[in-house]
Design an enzyme around this catalytic site. Structure first.
Site, PDB file in Angstrom:
ATOM      1  N   ASP A  93       0.868  -1.176   0.000  1.00 31.07           N
ATOM      2  CA  ASP A  93       0.000   0.000   0.000  1.00 31.07           C
ATOM      3  C   ASP A  93       0.907   1.228   0.000  1.00 31.07           C
ATOM      4  O   ASP A  93       2.119   1.120   0.180  1.00 31.07           O
ATOM      5  CB  ASP A  93      -0.947  -0.051   1.219  1.00 31.07           C
ATOM      6  CG  ASP A  93      -2.174   0.835   1.023  1.00 31.07           C
ATOM      7  OD1 ASP A  93      -2.207   1.617   0.038  1.00 31.07           O
ATOM      8  OD2 ASP A  93      -3.102   0.771   1.849  1.00 31.07           O
ATOM      9  N   ASP A 128      -4.022   7.139  -3.578  1.00 28.74           N
ATOM     10  CA  ASP A 128      -5.418   7.520  -3.750  1.00 28.74           C
ATOM     11  C   ASP A 128      -5.883   8.299  -2.522  1.00 28.74           C
ATOM     12  O   ASP A 128      -5.220   8.286  -1.491  1.00 28.74           O
ATOM     13  CB  ASP A 128      -6.282   6.265  -3.916  1.00 28.74           C
ATOM     14  CG  ASP A 128      -6.120   5.310  -2.749  1.00 28.74           C
ATOM     15  OD1 ASP A 128      -4.961   5.019  -2.382  1.00 28.74           O
ATOM     16  OD2 ASP A 128      -7.129   4.871  -2.180  1.00 28.74           O
ATOM     17  N   ALA A 196     -11.712   2.981   1.245  1.00 23.81           N
ATOM     18  CA  ALA A 196     -12.416   3.768   2.266  1.00 23.81           C
ATOM     19  C   ALA A 196     -13.689   3.101   2.787  1.00 23.81           C
ATOM     20  O   ALA A 196     -14.663   3.772   3.101  1.00 23.81           O
ATOM     21  CB  ALA A 196     -12.718   5.168   1.729  1.00 23.81           C
ATOM     22  N   CYS A 279     -13.244 -24.113  18.041  1.00 25.02           N
ATOM     23  CA  CYS A 279     -12.262 -24.130  16.961  1.00 25.02           C
ATOM     24  C   CYS A 279     -11.264 -25.251  17.205  1.00 25.02           C
ATOM     25  O   CYS A 279     -10.918 -25.534  18.349  1.00 25.02           O
ATOM     26  CB  CYS A 279     -11.532 -22.777  16.927  1.00 25.02           C
ATOM     27  SG  CYS A 279     -10.147 -22.711  15.781  1.00 25.02           S
ATOM     28  N   CYS A 281      -8.183 -25.333  15.579  1.00 24.05           N
ATOM     29  CA  CYS A 281      -6.875 -24.984  15.022  1.00 24.05           C
ATOM     30  C   CYS A 281      -5.794 -25.425  16.016  1.00 24.05           C
ATOM     31  O   CYS A 281      -6.103 -25.705  17.178  1.00 24.05           O
ATOM     32  CB  CYS A 281      -6.803 -23.490  14.706  1.00 24.05           C
ATOM     33  SG  CYS A 281      -6.438 -22.422  16.113  1.00 24.05           S
ATOM     34  N   CYS A 284      -5.842 -23.585  19.435  1.00 24.77           N
ATOM     35  CA  CYS A 284      -6.963 -23.881  20.332  1.00 24.77           C
ATOM     36  C   CYS A 284      -6.836 -25.287  20.912  1.00 24.77           C
ATOM     37  O   CYS A 284      -7.139 -25.510  22.079  1.00 24.77           O
ATOM     38  CB  CYS A 284      -8.280 -23.701  19.596  1.00 24.77           C
ATOM     39  SG  CYS A 284      -8.542 -21.972  19.143  1.00 24.77           S
TER      40      CYS A 284
HETATM   41  N1  GUN Z   1      -6.478   0.766   3.240  1.00 21.50           N
HETATM   42  C1  GUN Z   1      -7.756   0.794   3.694  1.00 21.50           C
HETATM   43  N2  GUN Z   1      -8.514   1.625   2.931  1.00 21.50           N
HETATM   44  C2  GUN Z   1      -7.698   2.121   1.978  1.00 21.50           C
HETATM   45  C3  GUN Z   1      -7.924   3.021   0.878  1.00 21.50           C
HETATM   46  O1  GUN Z   1      -9.021   3.527   0.652  1.00 21.50           O
HETATM   47  N3  GUN Z   1      -6.829   3.280   0.091  1.00 21.50           N
HETATM   48  C4  GUN Z   1      -5.598   2.730   0.331  1.00 21.50           C
HETATM   49  N4  GUN Z   1      -4.596   3.026  -0.490  1.00 21.50           N
HETATM   50  N5  GUN Z   1      -5.377   1.893   1.353  1.00 21.50           N
HETATM   51  C5  GUN Z   1      -6.421   1.600   2.158  1.00 21.50           C
HETATM   52 ZN    ZN Z   2      -8.442 -21.725  16.954  1.00 22.88          ZN
END
Ligand code: GUN
Ligand code: ZN
Length: 492
Positions: A93, A128, A196, A279, A281, A284
């Site tokens: 990101d 963004d 978002a 669970c 796993c 657990c």
């Molecule tokens: N991580 C969570 N929401 C967003 C988003 O709207 N844009 C970006 N780039 N990362 C995110």
């Molecule tokens: Zn578990």
């Protein structure tokens, strides 16, 4: 067809696909969950994610590497895969999250895309603008314009074989989300995160999430790989997949663990409130409820993170199996019982039945009627839409009990709620070969009556009789006067 993504199997809006990631020299099967890794924290190391959990991909934040003296140099020198010690796909990101949280960041799209390329990211993200829900329209529009410019800029940068994402923004305005999706899909960018939605998820606004995704998908079309940014709770994966989301990232597994919270597909529990663990796993099984609660803090956090991730990966596998079996909507129905907000999400999904119907296969595993909501599934809608293809005799009797009429009719068809009428010859065909409860309900009867109504309207010359098993008066009154009614509820 987008080059990097191929859809293999579809159920409702959900699909199993193959995303090829050329820079990693590999292909990953979707739906896929990318655990979020923060290089400053080491709750679960990436190597462990790969070896113990079989994680094929993870996501980390390039902005953190960019801003850290130590990590920045190492990443530029050795590459992300070495620094994190992860052999699979690494998505990055851009810092937009920090932008949303803290208001500003000090990198441009060009800089951060170049940086992501230089540290060896396999899938990079431009800067963004994550416009929050419910903002005034002019703000959503102007921020979307900025996001568009940045996507175009990102598309113009030479990035070799690195994939680049095109986040879709537009706040809670469906038309803006749709336009943003269409614009993003028209670029040369590769993967399409819907952005978002975290504020919506944090407030349990699943119906709004569904509307946002539905709108974005209308613009993106069906062959674009779609990531739901920041959606990491396994309770809602099935719902999101059914809407057509293919990639997820989870910080939730670690964030909830830090607060002593234990994830399940039916919601979240505090570790102190658990007497029995639902669970099996490895975590657990090893610790049990008491053992887990009494671990020292750091070990408990790691153990919870591991359990949370096991549950999340298991749900993704369950979803894939459901898509292959053609019962994804039954799984969504089941998950919808976890929380009223999830039920709202499921109902919102069914409000988009038309949109789902366009991708839903014409035939799949047996339709199970499991709730009132099943009456609104796309398969029921499609059955009604196709009634006009059937040829009808002059005098047609529709029979819920299956009994023939006392009066002379040319033909008898079956009536099965929620589908309504169909010729006997179709009774072994999908979807009317459904498993439905003997004790039907009002939603199913209303849906069946809508089917009868359509058939009657489409065949104005036909005399129609309806044998029903005690349908409510107001439902019967909604049918045309032309329909001769016979109550079959007393019949053996
Ligand atoms: N991580 C969570 N929401 C967003 C988003 O709207 N844009 C970006 N780039 N990362 C995110
Ligand atoms: Zn578990």
């Amino acid at each position: 067809m987008r080059e990097c993504f191929e859809v293999r199997t579809v159920d409702a809006g959900g699909r199993i696909g193959e995303l090829s990631v050329p820079r990693a020299g590999t292909t990953i099967e979707t739906p896929v969950l990318l655990p979020v890794i923060n290089p400053h924290l080491d709750t679960l190391l990436p190597r462990r994610l790969a070896d113990e959990f079989g994680a094929e991909a993870l996501i980390t934040n390039a902005y953190i590497f960019h801003g850290s003296e130590d990590f920045r140099e190492r990443a530029l020198e050795d590459g992300l895969h070495d620094v994190l010690d992860f052999p699979g796909v690494i998505m990055t990101d851009s810092g937009s999250f920090q932008l949303a949280e803290y208001g500003e960041i000090d990198v441009t799209t060009e800089e951060i895309i170049d940086f992501q390329a230089s540290i060896g990211s396999d899938i990079a993200t431009p800067v963004d603008i994550p416009t929050p829900p419910d903002v005034p329209r002019d703000r959503a529009e102007s921020e979307l314009e900025t996001t568009r410019e940045r996507l175009e800029l990102a598309a113009s940068i030479e990035t070799g074989d690195m994939l680049v994402t095109a986040p879709v923004q537009g706040s809670t305005y469906p038309d803006l989300r749709e336009a943003a999706g269409a614009h993003a899909a028209a670029t040369t960018l590769d993967v399409f995160p819907i952005g978002a939605v975290v504020p919506l998820l944090n407030e349990y606004r699943y119906a709004d999430v569904v509307d946002v995704v539905a709108a974005a998908k209308r613009g993106l079309g069906t062959d674009a790989p779609v990531h739901l940014f920041g959606a990491g709770h396994p309770m809602m994966f099935a719902l999101a997949v059914a809407m057509g989301c293919d990639l997820f990232d989870s910080a939730a597994y670690a964030l909830y663990a830090r607060d002593d919270r234990y994830l399940t597909v039916r919601g979240t529990r505090h570790v102190d409130d658990l007497e029995h663990l639902p669970c099996s796993c490895p975590v657990c099984l090893e610790h049990g409820a008491d053992g887990l609660a009494s671990l020292p803090d750091d070990r408990r956090e790691t153990a919870l993170a591991a359990h949370n991730l096991h549950v999340s990966f298991a749900e993704i596998r369950r979803i894939k199996a459901a898509i292959r079996a053609g019962n994804l909507l039954e799984l969504v129905d089941e998950r919808a019982r976890a929380h009223p907000a999830m039920l709202d999400g499921y109902r919102a999904l069914l409000d988009h039945a038309d949109q789902l119907e366009r991708t839903d296969p014409a035939s799949k595993g047996t339709f199970f009627y499991t709730s009132h909501e099943s009456a609104h599934r796309p398969e029921v809608r499609r059955h009604h839409d196709r009634l006009d293809r059937l040829s009808v005799p002059d005098r047609l009797f529709l029979s819920q009990s299956g009994d023939d009429p006392l009066e002379p009719y040319d033909e008898t068809w079956r009536v099965v709620p929620p589908f309504g009428p169909f010729p006997r010859a179709l009774s072994k065909s999908y979807p009317v070969n459904a498993e439905v409860p003997d004790r039907t309900d009002r939603s199913a009867i209303e849906a069946a009556a809508r089917g009868v109504k359509r058939l009657v309207e489409e065949n104005p010359e036909t005399s129609v009789g309806l044998g029903h098993e005690g349908w409510p008066r107001d439902v019967l009154e909604s049918l045309s006067d032309r329909v001769e009614l016979v109550d079959q509820s007393g019949a053996d």
